[in-house]
Scaffold this motif. Structure first.
Motif, mmCIF file in Angstrom:
data_model
loop_
_atom_site.group_PDB
_atom_site.id
_atom_site.type_symbol
_atom_site.label_atom_id
_atom_site.label_comp_id
_atom_site.label_asym_id
_atom_site.label_seq_id
_atom_site.Cartn_x
_atom_site.Cartn_y
_atom_site.Cartn_z
ATOM 1 N N VAL A 261 0.903 -1.146 0.018
ATOM 2 C CA VAL A 261 -0.028 0.151 0.003
ATOM 3 C C VAL A 261 0.841 1.335 0.018
ATOM 4 O O VAL A 261 2.021 1.168 0.435
ATOM 5 C CB VAL A 261 -1.076 0.159 1.304
ATOM 6 N N TYR B 67 -4.933 9.435 3.019
ATOM 7 C CA TYR B 67 -5.700 8.017 2.578
ATOM 8 C C TYR B 67 -4.286 7.222 2.525
ATOM 9 O O TYR B 67 -3.329 7.300 2.368
ATOM 10 C CB TYR B 67 -6.494 8.003 1.542
ATOM 11 N N ASP C 170 -3.655 4.182 -0.247
ATOM 12 C CA ASP C 170 -3.739 3.468 -1.758
ATOM 13 C C ASP C 170 -3.708 2.215 -1.569
ATOM 14 O O ASP C 170 -2.369 1.575 -1.393
ATOM 15 C CB ASP C 170 -3.103 4.260 -2.599
ATOM 16 N N ASN D 38 -9.850 2.410 -0.994
ATOM 17 C CA ASN D 38 -8.856 2.972 -0.222
ATOM 18 C C ASN D 38 -9.476 3.343 1.124
ATOM 19 O O ASN D 38 -10.541 3.544 1.404
ATOM 20 C CB ASN D 38 -8.407 4.322 -0.805
ATOM 21 N N SER E 120 -9.593 6.046 3.690
ATOM 22 C CA SER E 120 -9.227 7.683 3.688
ATOM 23 C C SER E 120 -9.714 8.173 4.998
ATOM 24 O O SER E 120 -10.647 7.468 5.834
ATOM 25 C CB SER E 120 -9.872 8.050 2.438
#
Length: 416
Positions: A222, A292, A294, A300, A302
């Protein structure tokens, strides 16, 4: 007699900012001149100046039925903030009396002054959006007998000031979230995100210090990111239309399984943007910092922190208060109170005894401290310990001290 023609009609403002733009705020005086340039004698019925300020919203929605359009619905709404009218030449009169009260302008350039005050009420800031706008302008209209009027319109800018030096906008913003990724019957570990910023209010050109912690216990790689978004919302006939735009963003380093990452004040600069519009009933402009994670192949994780973009920047005193409140805040998330720190010791904040004696005698180092701000002295002397009580002067005059010492020596010496 051969009548002349109107060569030019223009509106000029008396007050301009450093960028040569007419910028005003609620309650201020707007003044200027109407310039009329004529080539010969011109008969004029009237010269009117109208100032207006309008917030307007408009968009169209279509409903389709198969290959054909069933119907089209228009959504429009308007709010008036300013309406002022002055007659610089002539008076309001009936259209039938076209020859009454005609003013003759001779060849050359003529100037006519105008002025008016903006209302003291909260005005909407000038704005141009996709489905609406807030505009202010001055229009001059020159009426002549049996001829079409000559018109000119000049816009000016209105800023409704937002002072970010208020307790509400100086309060820290924080939050935390966690998410577990699932794929059929296989579940991986959670991804956790915590973020905090020093305050809610900023001005264009400021940099947002982002404190964040990301822990990746999932099986995927991530990437932590942050973005500043502007949301424009338009209202008409009980319905709303929303447009979101990316203003600025930044990216962290990729995190593999079992890795974590901390942002210790990562900076996100705010570019020149329109201030927040919060008081207009049909147009709102709002901002949010979105921190956030990804996640490839998934939704996602966030966290949205609301912001207010103001026009009055942070004062020095408010800046110190904000920095103190956010100091060491990276370890506290989601409104959890931090562990109170021990009070500073006197040895850290107070002057040493030697330094105090040196200052009393007027040393050079003391004169250097005199150039520091007065507030620094206040904070330093606030933690000074009380002076030690003694009946003997702890800082006697050197000559007087020597005589006292000699007398004591003679008293204590044995007689021969």
């Amino acid at each position: 007699m051969v009548l002349g023609k109107v060569r030019a009609l223009a509106v000029c403002f008396d007050t301009l900012n450093e960028n040569n733009l007419p910028v005003f705020s609620g309650g201020e005086l707007v003044s200027g001149r109407v310039l009329v340039d004529v080539t010969g004698d011109v008969r004029v019925r009237s010269l009117d100046v109208t100032a207006r300020g309008v917030a307007k919203v408009r968009w169209t929605e279509s409903r389709n039925a198969g290959a054909n359009t069933a119907y089209t619905q228009n959504y429009t709404e308007e709010v008036e903030y300013l309406h002022h009218r002055d007659c610089l030449i002539g008076e309001d009169r009936d259209e039938d009396g076209v020859d009454e009260g005609v003013t003759l302008l001779h060849a050359g350039l003529h100037e006519f002054a105008f002025s008016f005050h903006l209302p003291q009420m909260a005005l909407a800031t000038s704005f141009e959006g996709k489905h609406g706008s807030v505009r202010y302008w001055v229009k001059a209209e020159l009426q002549r007998p049996w001829m079409l009027p000559v018109k000119v319109k000049k816009e000016f800018i209105v800023f409704e000031h937002i002072d970010i030096n208020t307790p509400l906008l100086l309060a820290p913003q924080a939050g935390s979230k966690e998410k577990t990724l699932c794929c059929w019957f296989c579940a991986s570990g959670p991804i956790s995100l915590s973020a905090k910023i020093a305050r809610k209010g900023y001005t264009p050109g400021d940099s947002i210090q982002i404190f964040a912690e990301v822990e990746n216990c999932s099986s995927r790689v991530v990437v932590p990111k942050a973005a500043l978004y502007q949301t424009q919302t338009f209202f008409a006939k009980g319905k709303g239309k929303e447009i979101q735009q990316l203003v600025s963003n930044l990216r962290g380093e990729s995190l593999a399984q079992g890795k974590s990452q901390s942002w210790e004040g990562k900076l996100l600069k705010i570019p020149p943007v329109s201030p927040s519009i919060l008081d207009c009933p049909i147009i709102r402009v709002e901002y949010a910092l979105v921190v956030y994670v990804d996640i490839p192949g998934g939704l996602n994780l966030s966290l949205s922190l609301p912001l207010v973009i103001g026009t009055i920047p942070l004062h020095a005193a408010a800046s110190r208060t904000s920095s103190i409140s956010s100091h060491g805040s990276a370890s506290s998330w989601g409104g959890v109170p931090e562990r109170p720190e021990a009070p500073p010791s006197y040895s850290e904040l107070a002057f040493s005894e030697a330094h105090r004696r040196h200052c009393l005698r007027g040393g050079d180092e003391c004169h250097e401290h005199e150039a520091a701000p007065l507030l620094a002295y206040i904070s330093e002397f606030r933690y000074l310990p009380p002076p030690l009580y003694a009946e003997v002067d702890p800082y006697p005059d050197p000559a007087e001290a020597c005589s006292v010492l000699e007398a004591r020596t003679l008293d204590t010496c044995p007689s021969r």
